[in-house]
Motif scaffolding. Structure first.
Motif, short mmCIF file in Angstrom:
data_model
loop_
_atom_site.label_atom_id
_atom_site.label_comp_id
_atom_site.label_asym_id
_atom_site.label_seq_id
_atom_site.Cartn_x
_atom_site.Cartn_y
_atom_site.Cartn_z
N UNK A 102 85.14 6.24 -0.59
CA UNK A 102 86.12 7.07 0.10
C UNK A 102 87.18 6.26 0.84
N UNK A 103 86.89 5.01 1.13
CA UNK A 103 87.71 4.12 1.95
C UNK A 103 87.81 4.63 3.39
N UNK A 104 86.84 5.44 3.83
CA UNK A 104 86.84 6.02 5.17
C UNK A 104 85.56 5.65 5.92
N UNK A 105 85.57 5.74 7.25
CA UNK A 105 84.36 5.47 8.02
C UNK A 105 83.28 6.50 7.73
N UNK A 106 82.04 6.05 7.71
CA UNK A 106 80.89 6.90 7.43
C UNK A 106 79.88 6.75 8.57
N UNK A 107 79.45 7.85 9.14
CA UNK A 107 78.37 7.83 10.13
C UNK A 107 77.08 8.21 9.41
N UNK A 108 76.03 7.42 9.58
CA UNK A 108 74.73 7.68 8.96
C UNK A 108 73.78 8.10 10.07
N UNK A 109 73.19 9.31 9.93
CA UNK A 109 72.32 9.81 10.99
C UNK A 109 71.14 10.55 10.37
N UNK A 110 69.91 10.23 10.83
CA UNK A 110 68.74 10.93 10.31
C UNK A 110 68.67 12.34 10.88
N UNK A 111 68.13 13.25 10.08
CA UNK A 111 67.84 14.60 10.57
C UNK A 111 66.61 14.53 11.47
N UNK A 112 66.58 15.37 12.47
CA UNK A 112 65.43 15.48 13.37
C UNK A 112 64.54 16.62 12.89
N UNK A 113 63.31 16.64 13.37
CA UNK A 113 62.50 17.80 13.08
C UNK A 113 61.08 17.50 12.67
N UNK A 114 60.78 16.29 12.25
CA UNK A 114 59.42 15.93 11.90
C UNK A 114 59.11 14.58 12.54
N UNK A 115 57.86 14.20 12.60
CA UNK A 115 57.50 12.93 13.25
C UNK A 115 58.23 11.72 12.67
N UNK A 117 61.25 11.77 11.51
CA UNK A 117 62.68 11.95 11.66
C UNK A 117 63.30 12.81 10.59
N UNK A 118 62.54 13.26 9.62
CA UNK A 118 63.09 14.04 8.52
C UNK A 118 62.94 15.52 8.80
N UNK A 119 63.76 16.29 8.15
CA UNK A 119 63.65 17.76 8.20
C UNK A 119 63.90 18.28 6.81
N UNK A 120 63.15 19.24 6.39
CA UNK A 120 63.37 19.85 5.09
C UNK A 120 64.58 20.74 5.12
N UNK A 121 64.89 21.36 3.99
CA UNK A 121 66.06 22.21 3.88
C UNK A 121 66.00 23.37 4.87
N UNK A 122 64.79 23.83 5.23
CA UNK A 122 64.67 24.92 6.19
C UNK A 122 64.58 24.43 7.63
N UNK A 123 64.68 23.11 7.83
CA UNK A 123 64.63 22.53 9.16
C UNK A 123 63.24 22.36 9.70
N UNK A 124 62.24 22.77 8.91
CA UNK A 124 60.86 22.72 9.41
C UNK A 124 60.12 21.46 9.01
N UNK A 125 60.76 20.60 8.23
CA UNK A 125 60.10 19.39 7.78
C UNK A 125 59.62 19.50 6.35
N UNK A 126 59.16 18.39 5.80
CA UNK A 126 58.74 18.37 4.40
C UNK A 126 57.33 18.89 4.23
#
Length: 126
Positions: A102-115, A117-126
């Motif tokens: 993209x030639x643009x700045x990218x912020x990389x951030x983990x989703x919260x919601x599970x021990x 740091x991941x969260x599933x599509x419903x936000x409840x985790x995998x």
């Protein structure tokens, strides 16, 4: 797998000329294909300019809507990609590839919601 948000920050102003934008879009399409082939791609999308935004907020018990972005700035969230990655290093690798495409700045951030740091599509985790 953890999920990470790769936020694309776009500067205000005129977009690149068509001959430049065509190359960027070609590189972005190729990167998205690589992410899909690697099983990392979850979802991505571009956003319209901040002037098309509507902010919804609670104030003194009432929900108010106002035009425009919540914050004014020289850059705005222009698009995003959500990836699955085993760890931050892998997510950063995709972020570097996205910055190149993209030639643009990218912020990389983990989703919260599970021990982890991941969260599933419903936000409840995998």
């Amino acid at each position: 797998m953890k999920q990470y948000l790769l936020s694309v920050y776009q500067p205000e102003g005129t977009p690149p000329p068509p001959e430049v934008l065509e190359g960027i879009m070609r590189d972005l399409d190729a990167l998205n294909a690589r992410m899909r082939a690697a099983g990392a791609w979850v979802f991505s999308g571009g956003l319209n300019a901040p002037g098309t935004a509507t902010v919804v907020r609670l104030k003194e018990g009432e929900v108010l809507t106002t035009d425009g972005p919540f914050l004014e700035g020289k850059e705005y969230l222009g698009g995003f990609t959500i990836v699955n990655a085993p760890d931050l290093d892998a997510a950063l690798a995709w972020g570097r590839d996205l910055a190149r495409a993209t030639t643009l700045p990218i912020e990389v951030r983990p989703f919260a919601g599970t021990p982890d740091g991941a969260a599933g599509a419903d936000g409840a985790g995998d």
